[in-house]
Design a protein around this motif. Structure first.
Motif, short mmCIF file in Angstrom:
data_model
loop_
_atom_site.label_atom_id
_atom_site.label_comp_id
_atom_site.label_asym_id
_atom_site.label_seq_id
_atom_site.Cartn_x
_atom_site.Cartn_y
_atom_site.Cartn_z
N ARG B 59 4.62 -34.47 13.27
CA ARG B 59 5.61 -35.48 12.88
C ARG B 59 5.72 -36.60 13.91
NH1 ARG B 59 10.19 -33.65 8.73
NH2 ARG B 59 8.99 -32.07 7.62
N GLU B 60 4.68 -36.79 14.68
CA GLU B 60 4.69 -37.93 15.58
C GLU B 60 3.39 -38.75 15.47
OE1 GLU B 60 3.68 -35.38 19.67
OE2 GLU B 60 5.68 -36.25 19.34
N GLY B 61 2.72 -38.60 14.36
CA GLY B 61 1.60 -39.50 14.09
C GLY B 61 0.31 -39.18 14.81
N ILE B 62 0.15 -37.95 15.30
CA ILE B 62 -1.08 -37.67 16.05
C ILE B 62 -1.90 -36.50 15.52
CG2 ILE B 62 -0.33 -38.71 18.23
CD1 ILE B 62 0.43 -35.88 19.17
N CYS B 63 -1.36 -35.69 14.62
CA CYS B 63 -2.11 -34.50 14.24
C CYS B 63 -2.97 -34.70 12.99
CB CYS B 63 -1.18 -33.30 14.06
SG CYS B 63 -0.23 -33.37 12.53
N GLY B 64 -2.55 -35.60 12.13
CA GLY B 64 -3.32 -35.87 10.93
C GLY B 64 -3.02 -34.95 9.77
N MET B 65 -1.99 -34.13 9.88
CA MET B 65 -1.68 -33.20 8.79
C MET B 65 -0.99 -33.88 7.61
SD MET B 65 -2.87 -30.29 8.90
CE MET B 65 -1.97 -29.19 7.84
N CYS B 66 -0.06 -34.78 7.90
CA CYS B 66 0.73 -35.35 6.81
C CYS B 66 -0.10 -36.36 6.03
CB CYS B 66 1.98 -36.03 7.36
SG CYS B 66 1.61 -37.46 8.37
N GLY B 67 0.36 -36.69 4.88
CA GLY B 67 -0.31 -37.73 4.10
C GLY B 67 0.00 -37.60 2.64
N MET B 68 0.48 -38.68 2.05
CA MET B 68 0.68 -38.73 0.61
C MET B 68 0.54 -40.17 0.18
SD MET B 68 4.62 -37.41 0.82
CE MET B 68 4.47 -36.06 1.97
N VAL B 69 0.24 -40.35 -1.09
CA VAL B 69 0.10 -41.70 -1.61
C VAL B 69 1.46 -42.14 -2.11
CG1 VAL B 69 -1.01 -43.14 -3.35
CG2 VAL B 69 -2.34 -41.41 -2.12
N ILE B 70 2.03 -43.14 -1.43
CA ILE B 70 3.39 -43.59 -1.69
C ILE B 70 3.34 -44.95 -2.37
CG2 ILE B 70 5.58 -44.19 -0.59
CD1 ILE B 70 4.58 -42.30 1.76
N ASN B 71 3.87 -45.03 -3.58
CA ASN B 71 3.81 -46.26 -4.36
C ASN B 71 2.38 -46.80 -4.45
OD1 ASN B 71 6.51 -46.32 -5.01
ND2 ASN B 71 7.08 -47.57 -3.25
N GLY B 72 1.43 -45.92 -4.60
CA GLY B 72 0.05 -46.35 -4.79
C GLY B 72 -0.71 -46.66 -3.53
N VAL B 73 -0.10 -46.42 -2.36
CA VAL B 73 -0.78 -46.72 -1.10
C VAL B 73 -0.77 -45.47 -0.22
CG1 VAL B 73 -0.85 -48.22 0.93
CG2 VAL B 73 0.05 -49.10 -1.25
N ALA B 74 -1.95 -45.09 0.30
CA ALA B 74 -2.03 -43.92 1.17
C ALA B 74 -1.20 -44.15 2.42
CB ALA B 74 -3.49 -43.65 1.53
N HIS B 75 -0.30 -43.25 2.74
CA HIS B 75 0.65 -43.34 3.86
C HIS B 75 1.69 -44.46 3.66
CE1 HIS B 75 -1.17 -40.38 6.49
NE2 HIS B 75 -2.30 -41.05 6.64
N GLY B 76 1.76 -45.04 2.48
CA GLY B 76 2.75 -46.08 2.23
C GLY B 76 2.29 -47.45 2.71
N GLU B 77 3.09 -48.47 2.33
CA GLU B 77 2.62 -49.84 2.57
C GLU B 77 2.71 -50.29 4.02
OE1 GLU B 77 2.93 -53.18 -0.49
OE2 GLU B 77 4.18 -51.59 -1.36
N GLN B 78 3.47 -49.59 4.85
CA GLN B 78 3.56 -49.95 6.26
C GLN B 78 2.19 -49.73 6.90
OE1 GLN B 78 6.32 -51.17 7.23
NE2 GLN B 78 5.97 -51.37 9.42
N ARG B 79 1.64 -50.79 7.50
CA ARG B 79 0.29 -50.68 8.06
C ARG B 79 0.24 -49.79 9.30
NH1 ARG B 79 -4.13 -54.42 6.02
NH2 ARG B 79 -3.31 -54.55 3.92
#
Ligand code: HEM
Ligand code: SF4
Ligand code: FES
Lengths: 210, 246
Positions: B59-79
C-alpha cells in the motif's frame, strides 16, 4: 510490418514524384510511364524491372496484411473478455485506426488499379495514353472519383504518421531523446505524400491541368 | 463524499462474472482508493455479503500487488500512480466509478478483481537473471558504468511487475514489462554475457504465454505507475533481432 511497410513507403515516394510529372505536360507524363517499362533496356528485356517491382510490392502488401491479421488475432485471443469501460490514455488517434485504415487503403488500391492501370472503370479504357486516362479519370464531371482519392490519400497519410514512427520502434532504432525528431519526420513525410498525391487529381478536377 | 461503484464480481475462474452496483457513503477525500474499498467491504461483511476480493500488499506503491482498471484506465486516471496511492480527492462527490480487473487471457481472474499474474513469473524465470556470482553490493566505481546506461538501467529496474501495461494495451501485450526487465539487466556489465540469449528467451516465453503483439500504441507507458519509457521496447526489439540474426 516494418520492413514491408518501408518497401511500400519507398514505392509511394517514387509514385508521387512520377504523378507530379503531369504538371510538366502530357508528353512528359507519358514518357515517364513508358520509361518505367523500358528501364534497364537494352541490357534487360522490356518490363523486367517493372515486373520485379510489381512482384515485390504485391508480396509486401500480402505479407503486411498477413502480419496485420495475425496481430489482430493474437490481440483478440489475449483479451477474450472486453472491458465494460475503456479509456485510451496515449491520445494516439492514428494508432487506433491502423487496422480499419489499412482495410480502406487496400480497397482503394484495388479500385485505383482498375481505374488507372487496367482502365476497367476509366472512361478512356485500357487502350489509351496514361495521361489521357488520368485527365479523363479526374474530369470535373467525375468529382466523386477525386473525392474517393482524396479520402484514401488522407487515410494513407494517417496510417503513415503512426506507421513510420512505429517502424523505427519495431526495428529497435528508436531512442527516447530521438522520439521527437522521429515523430516530426513521420508527420512531415506523411504530409508531403498527402499533398504530393492530392495535387494532380485536384488540379485536373479544378481545370488547372487539362 | 458519496459514490456509486460499479464493480466486477466473479466468484471464481469458471464464473462468467458481472458488474454489480454499490453505494458507498461518507467517504473521506483523504482515503486511498483501497481504503474506500475496505470501508465498503466491512459493510458487506456486516451485511453477510461476500466482500470484494482485490490484491494489495505494501500500500505504498512499491510492491506491484495492487491494480484495477478504474473508469477504464489501469490504476485510474492519475498518472504515475498505483491504485493504492490513488486518493479519493481526485474523484468528485456523487461520481459513479467503474472498477474492473486486468483483462487478459494470460492473467486469468482468480476472484473479483484478483488476477493470476504467474505468467510474469515465468517470463522472469525464462531469462530475468544473471548467471554470475553477483556477491554483495560492489564498491562504487569498481566496475565503471556509463552514466546514461546506469540511468536507463535504473529507470527500467523500477518496474514493479504490476501488469497495468498488459491491462491497458489494446493488444494485451506484455512488451513493456518484458522490455523493462531486458533493458534493466542488458545495460549493466553483469548482464552482458547473457544479453541476447536473455532477450530471446524472455520474448519467446512472453509469446508462449499468449500475450498479444506490440503495435507501439504507447498505452502502456501512459498508465505505468513507474513511467517505464517506451524506448525500452525498442531496446528489447533490437536485442531480440540481434539474437535471431545470430
Ligand atoms: C494492405 C492494407 C494494409 C493494412 C491492412 C495495414 C495494416 C497495418 C497494421 C495493422 C499495422 C500495425 C499497426 C501498428 O504498427 O501500429 C500497420 C503498420 C504499418 N503500415 Fe500498414 N496496412 C496496410 C497498408 C499499408 C501501406 C499501403 C503502407 C505504406 C505505404 C503501410 C505502411 C505501414 C507501416 C510503415 C507500418 C509500421 C510498421 C511497424 O510498426 O512495424 N501500410 N499496417
Ligand atoms: S512496466 Fe509499468 S505497468 Fe508494466 S508491470 Fe512494470 S511497473 Fe507495471
Ligand atoms: S499495494 Fe503495493 S504497490 Fe499498491
Amino acid at each position: 510490418m516494418a520492413v514491408t511497410g518501408a518497401v511500400m513507403v519507398l514505392f509511394l515516394v517514387a509514385h508521387m514524384i512520377g504523378n507530379l510529372k503531369i504538371f510538366l505536360g502530357h508528353d512528359s507524363f507519358n514518357e515517364y510511364a513508358h520509361a518505367l517499362r523500358t528501364l534497364g533496356e537494352p541490357i534487360l528485356p522490356y518490363r523486367t524491372l517493372l515486373t520485379i517491382t510489381e512482384i515485390v510490392l504485391v508480396a509486401s502488401v500480402g505479407l503486411h496484411m498477413w502480419a496485420a491479421i495475425s496481430l489482430s488475432r493474437r490481440a483478440a485471443h489475449a483479451r477474450p473478455v472486453k472491458y465494460v469501460a475503456k479509456k485510451s490514455q496515449a491520445g494516439g488517434y492514428t494508432t487506433h485506426i491502423m487496422r480499419w485504415g489499412g482495410v480502406t487503403i487496400v480497397l482503394f488500391v484495388i479500385y485505383h488499379l482498375l481505374d488507372l492501370t487496367f482502365g476497367v472503370v476509366n472512361p478512356k479504357g485500357f487502350d489509351s495514353e496514361p495521361a489521357d486516362r488520368m485527365v479523363a479519370g479526374f474530369d470535373p464531371s467525375r468529382w466523386w472519383v477525386t473525392l474517393i482519392y482524396a479520402v484514401a490519400v488522407v487515410m494513407v497519410g494517417l496510417h503513415l504518421r503512426h506507421g513510420i514512427w512505429s517502424a523505427f520502434q519495431t526495428l529497435g532504432w528508436a531512442k527516447r531523446n530521438r522520439y521527437h525528431v522521429l515523430r516530426v519526420t513521420a508527420a512531415a513525410v506523411s504530409v508531403v505524400l498527402v499533398l504530393g498525391f492530392l495535387a494532380p487529381p485536384l488540379a485536373i478536377t479544378f481545370g488547372v491541368v487539362k | 463524499m458519496n459514490l456509486t461503484l460499479k464493480v466486477w464480481r466473479q466468484s471464481g475462474p469458471s464464473d462468467a462474472g458481472r458488474m454489480v452496483t454499490y453505494r458507498v457513503e461518507d467517504v473521506s477525500p483523504d482515503m486511498s482508493f483501497l481504503e474506500m474499498l475496505d470501508v465498503l467491504n466491512e459493510r458487506l461483511i456486516v451485511e453477510g455479503d461476500e466482500p470484494i476480493a482485490f490484491d494489495h500488499d505494501c500500500r505504498e506503491g512499491i510492491c506491484g500487488m495492487c491494480g484495477m482498471v478504474i473508469n477504464g484506465v489501469a490504476h485510474g486516471e492519475q498518472r504515475a500512480t498505483t491504485t493504492c496511492q490513488l486518493h479519493m480527492r481526485h474523484f468528485e462527490d456523487g461520481a459513479t466509478i467503474t472498477i474492473e480487473p486486468w483483462r487478459a487471457a494470460p492473467f486469468p481472474v482468480v476472484k473479483d478483481l484478483v488476477v493470476d499474474r504467474s505468467a510474469f513469473d515465468r517470463i522472469i524465470q525464462a531469462g530475468g537473471f544473471v548467471s554470475v556470482p553477483a556477491g554483495s553490493a560492489p564498491d562504487a566505481h569498481s566496475v565503471p558504468v556509463r552514466k546514461e546506461d546506469a540511468d536507463d538501467a535504473f529507470d527500467a529496474a523500477t518496474c514493479i511487475g504490476c501488469g497495468a501495461c498488459v491491462a491497458a494495451c489494446p493488444n494485451g501485450s506484455a512488451s513493456l514489462f518484458t522490455a523493462a526487465k531486458i533493458t534493466h539487466l542488458g545495460l549493466l556489465p553483469q548482464g552482458q554475457p547473457e544479453r541476447l540469449s536473455r532477450a530471446k528467451a524472455m520474448v519467446d516465453q512472453m509469446d508462449a504465454e499468449g500475450f498479444g503483439g506490440c503495435t507501439n500504441t504507447g498505452e502502456c507507458t501512459a498508465v505505468c505507475p513507474k513511467g517505464i519509457p517506451l524506448d525500452a521496447i525498442a531496446q528489447m526489439n533490437s536485442d531480440y533481432l540481434k539474437a535471431n540474426a545470430k
